[in-house]
Scaffold this active site. Structure first.
Site, mmCIF file in Angstrom:
data_model
loop_
_atom_site.group_PDB
_atom_site.id
_atom_site.type_symbol
_atom_site.label_atom_id
_atom_site.label_comp_id
_atom_site.label_asym_id
_atom_site.label_seq_id
_atom_site.Cartn_x
_atom_site.Cartn_y
_atom_site.Cartn_z
ATOM 1 N N GLY A 11 0.823 -1.285 -0.120
ATOM 2 C CA GLY A 11 -0.131 0.168 -0.054
ATOM 3 C C GLY A 11 0.794 1.323 0.136
ATOM 4 C CB SER A 22 16.100 10.248 1.359
ATOM 5 O OG SER A 22 17.518 9.939 2.210
ATOM 6 C CB VAL A 23 16.893 5.831 -1.692
ATOM 7 C CG1 VAL A 23 17.571 4.628 -2.694
ATOM 8 C CG2 VAL A 23 16.208 5.153 -0.393
ATOM 9 N NE ARG A 72 -1.048 -5.369 -0.596
ATOM 10 C CZ ARG A 72 -1.566 -4.132 -0.512
ATOM 11 N NH1 ARG A 72 -2.291 -3.777 -1.647
ATOM 12 N NH2 ARG A 72 -1.475 -3.632 0.763
ATOM 13 C CG ASP A 103 5.752 -6.833 8.744
ATOM 14 O OD1 ASP A 103 6.787 -6.415 8.905
ATOM 15 O OD2 ASP A 103 4.979 -6.918 10.164
ATOM 16 N N GLY A 104 5.072 -7.615 4.256
ATOM 17 C CA GLY A 104 5.214 -8.466 3.019
ATOM 18 C C GLY A 104 6.317 -8.146 2.302
ATOM 19 C CB SER A 105 7.625 -4.693 1.066
ATOM 20 O OG SER A 105 6.589 -4.315 0.732
ATOM 21 C CB THR A 125 2.569 0.470 6.443
ATOM 22 O OG1 THR A 125 1.317 0.259 6.706
ATOM 23 C CG2 THR A 125 3.618 0.330 7.635
ATOM 24 C CG ASP A 127 -2.466 0.011 8.278
ATOM 25 O OD1 ASP A 127 -3.343 0.759 8.613
ATOM 26 O OD2 ASP A 127 -2.590 -1.015 7.781
ATOM 27 C CG ASP A 129 0.730 -2.897 10.331
ATOM 28 O OD1 ASP A 129 1.694 -2.322 9.672
ATOM 29 O OD2 ASP A 129 0.055 -3.707 9.873
ATOM 30 C CG MET A 169 -7.569 2.911 5.729
ATOM 31 S SD MET A 169 -6.276 2.946 4.600
ATOM 32 C CE MET A 169 -7.303 2.745 3.055
ATOM 33 N N GLY A 170 -6.698 0.219 9.177
ATOM 34 C CA GLY A 170 -6.056 -0.419 10.238
ATOM 35 C C GLY A 170 -6.861 -1.880 10.005
ATOM 36 N NE ARG A 171 -7.729 -5.472 5.069
ATOM 37 C CZ ARG A 171 -7.186 -5.394 3.913
ATOM 38 N NH1 ARG A 171 -6.696 -6.594 3.305
ATOM 39 N NH2 ARG A 171 -7.611 -4.565 2.826
ATOM 40 C CE LYS A 214 -28.436 16.523 26.613
ATOM 41 N NZ LYS A 214 -29.245 15.618 26.952
ATOM 42 C CB VAL A 250 -9.845 10.298 2.171
ATOM 43 C CG1 VAL A 250 -10.183 9.897 3.548
ATOM 44 C CG2 VAL A 250 -9.355 11.825 1.876
#
Length: 319
Positions: A11, A22-23, A72, A103-105, A125, A127, A129, A169-171, A214, A250
């Site tokens: 993502g 930077s790289v 992906r 993590d997948g990357s 990412t 998230d 996470d 977001m945050g699966r 209220k 968004v």
């Protein structure tokens, strides 16, 4: 190393462009050539490669998304796909790769390193996470975007004495929901790490209503889900008009914040320095105020605990 590659995978996250910049510029300052690998590991398999110069990454530090595009790649997980990716590296003289993603990357970077192409992972990412780092590129921008959206929703909720459920977001992780919820003064925060009963949420709303409040904001992590149904049940049980809003993608876009730009620049620099020293199979991380690095295996086996102390602060200040 004479030539390195850089790719973004998974993502997209605000700040990825700052990391790519930077790289590229760090590598050039060290006398290296840089190849941009477009559309993640798919591009590595298909040879979607471009030359990158200091000027080709001008004026991207403030843009969201990724100039290298992202995707992906299930094909990359196969031995055939891996061999095609390695062949591409050899064809273009790519001796090492900076992989920006989650993590997948990282798993893809680990596999490439095992096949003789040294890789360094940079956490990107929204998230936040990734267990090996306290902070990931894109997290601050996503939070600021979510807060801005919730603040606008609050105006309507207050005007109509409504309860608003807002899904962020945050699966699999509630870090974005937790900090967004605290920042907007949410009445309740629901995250996948912690079990909850909707009946308890309803009772809390009713207690706050009796105490004079209220309108209500409930921030819900994507991994919890079901905001539409929860809104119906809350309205039926409380008699308070209740609406649900899913913020969706968004949160991925927009100009990166100062923190994301600076962190991305620091991490991109650190990744290239590792490759220049002949070090691969590493990931860059932020720990205790410093940029550090870990072995990819170690990083992937780490566990990131949910911040219970922060959650308790949220509960104590939401009455």
């Amino acid at each position: 190393m004479k030539t390195i590659g850089v790719l973004t995978s998974g993502g997209d996250a605000p700040g990825m462009n700052a990391a790519v910049r930077s790289v590229v510029r760090t590598a050039i300052s060290l006398g290296m050539n840089v190849k941009g690998i477009r559309r993640g590991y798919n591009g590595l398999i298909e040879g979607d490669i471009i030359d990158l110069s200091a000027r080709s990454v001008s004026d991207i530090i403030h843009h969201g998304g990724t100039m290298l595009y992202t995707a992906r790649s299930p094909r990359f997980k196969t031995e055939e796909g891996m061999l095609e990716a390695i062949a591409t590296c050899k064809k273009y003289g790519i001796e090492g790769i900076v992989v920006i993603g989650g993590d997948g990357s990282y798993r893809g970077a680990r596999d490439l390193s095992l096949h003789g192409i040294p890789c360094v992972g940079v956490p990107g990412t929204i998230d936040n996470d990734i267990a090996s780092t306290e902070y990931t590129i894109g997290f601050d921008t996503a939070m600021n975007t979510a807060v801005e959206m919730v603040d606008k929703i609050r105006d309507t909720a207050q005007s109509h004495d409504r309860c608003s459920l807002v899904e962020v977001m945050g699966r699999h992780a509630g870090y974005l929901a937790l900090q967004t919820g605290i920042a907007v003064g949410a009445s309740e925060i629901l995250v996948p790490e912690l079990d909850f009963k909707l009946e308890d949420v309803i009772q809390k709303i009713l207690t706050m209503w009796r105490n004079g409040k209220k309108h209500f904001i409930i921030v819900v992590a994507e991994g919890v889900g079901g905001v539409d149904e929860m809104a119906k049940q809350i309205e039926a049980a409380t008699g308070i008009e209740t609406r649900s809003t899913v913020l969706g993608h968004v949160q991925r876009g927009g100009n990166p914040t100062v923190r994301d730009r600076v962190m991305a620049t620091q991490m991109g620099y650190a990744a290239v320095k590792l490759l220049s020293e002949g070090k691969g199979n590493r990931v860059v991380a932020y720990k205790d105020g410093e940029i550090v690095d870990y072995d990819i295996y170690e990083a992937l086996n780490m566990k990131k605990p949910f911040d219970i102390d922060m959650y308790e602060i949220a509960q104590a200040t939401s009455i």
